[in-house]
Scaffold this motif. Sequence first.
Motif, PDB file in Angstrom:
ATOM      1  N   ARG A   1       0.795  -1.224   0.000  1.00 57.05           N
ATOM      2  CA  ARG A   1       0.000   0.000   0.000  1.00 57.05           C
ATOM      3  C   ARG A   1       0.827   1.273   0.000  1.00 57.05           C
ATOM      4  O   ARG A   1       0.269   2.364  -0.077  1.00 57.05           O
ATOM      5  N   MET A   2       2.141   1.179   0.064  1.00 60.62           N
ATOM      6  CA  MET A   2       2.977   2.376   0.119  1.00 60.62           C
ATOM      7  C   MET A   2       3.804   2.508  -1.153  1.00 60.62           C
ATOM      8  O   MET A   2       4.076   1.518  -1.840  1.00 60.62           O
ATOM      9  N   GLU A   3       4.197   3.730  -1.443  1.00 62.72           N
ATOM     10  CA  GLU A   3       5.073   4.028  -2.569  1.00 62.72           C
ATOM     11  C   GLU A   3       6.378   4.616  -2.030  1.00 62.72           C
ATOM     12  O   GLU A   3       6.363   5.594  -1.294  1.00 62.72           O
ATOM     13  N   PHE A   4       7.507   3.970  -2.384  1.00 55.61           N
ATOM     14  CA  PHE A   4       8.799   4.486  -1.948  1.00 55.61           C
ATOM     15  C   PHE A   4       9.846   4.009  -2.938  1.00 55.61           C
ATOM     16  O   PHE A   4       9.662   2.993  -3.628  1.00 55.61           O
TER      17      PHE A   4
ATOM     18  N   ARG B   1      11.018   0.148  -4.175  1.00 54.01           N
ATOM     19  CA  ARG B   1      10.058  -0.800  -3.613  1.00 54.01           C
ATOM     20  C   ARG B   1      10.047  -2.126  -4.379  1.00 54.01           C
ATOM     21  O   ARG B   1      10.138  -3.193  -3.787  1.00 54.01           O
ATOM     22  N   ARG B   2       9.950  -2.051  -5.699  1.00 50.53           N
ATOM     23  CA  ARG B   2       9.845  -3.276  -6.486  1.00 50.53           C
ATOM     24  C   ARG B   2      11.123  -4.131  -6.410  1.00 50.53           C
ATOM     25  O   ARG B   2      11.047  -5.337  -6.171  1.00 50.53           O
TER      26      ARG B   2
ATOM     27  N   ARG C   1      -3.014  -5.762  -0.738  1.00 57.79           N
ATOM     28  CA  ARG C   1      -3.327  -5.249  -2.075  1.00 57.79           C
ATOM     29  C   ARG C   1      -4.723  -5.661  -2.530  1.00 57.79           C
ATOM     30  O   ARG C   1      -5.296  -5.016  -3.414  1.00 57.79           O
TER      31      ARG C   1
END
Length: 281
Positions: free
Chosen positions: A101-104, A107-108, A165
Amino acid sequence: MSAVPLRRSVHRLLIHGVLLATSIATVFPLVWMVSSAFTPNEIITARAVRLWPEDPTLSNFTIAASRHPIWMWLWNSILTATLITLGKLLLAVPAGFAFGRMEFPGRRPLFWFVIATMSFPTVLAIIPTYIAVVKMQAFDTYGAMVIPSIPYIGFYVFYMRQAFRSLPASMFEAARIDGSGLWRQFMEIGIPNVVPAIAALSVISFMGAWNIYLWGQLVLEDGFKKTLTTGIATFADLEGTERVWGPLMATSLLSIVPVLVIFLSAQRFIVDALAPGLDER
């Protein structure tokens, strides 16, 4: 009856026959163990196999407890399995929320690195981990059993990511509009909606931790600190050629009852959590 329906009936009968025979072969050792646990030790091998003893007795548990600290082993198993499970969940649940749920930045790649650890053979880490435990003077302690077992959480992180997700994004968007930060979204929206997934992973982790054998044999030397899984091996080490099938089967039965109870009581959560298809978005 025509040939085609007859052939199908015979085929179905053969399949059911094979499945029934396989089920009996699989269940029979368990039935024999339960029967032997309540059969006097001196007559276990002196009579034909029966599905249930004629004169059930609890003497095997008493004999096992007089020779080995089986109740201490039971407590050690419960303690270490519980601590390992809590440790895994404390790491995996927040990590799953972060990846889901987070974007940083990164990340991937970081997520795929976590997934890649699932393919790493844990046996390769035994020697360096053992050396580290000895150098940290943690040998023959509960910490040596618990702490090195916690970081193997690749599957747990992956599954919790998928669980988070799968939740509607609108819930988190509404929370952000209301001024909720990430921590509040995690605690008040995320956690309550993934309880089945957490329960399922708790059972899976507890069962895996309960059955740890090789690592426990390496780092637990004190007889009073062993778990049931590792302690059962001492029957063969200490009894020599004496037949102790009854106490051994009684201790083995004691080692599976807690896990069986937990699994049966939580199987609804496991089915609810594992049935939906995994989302690869």
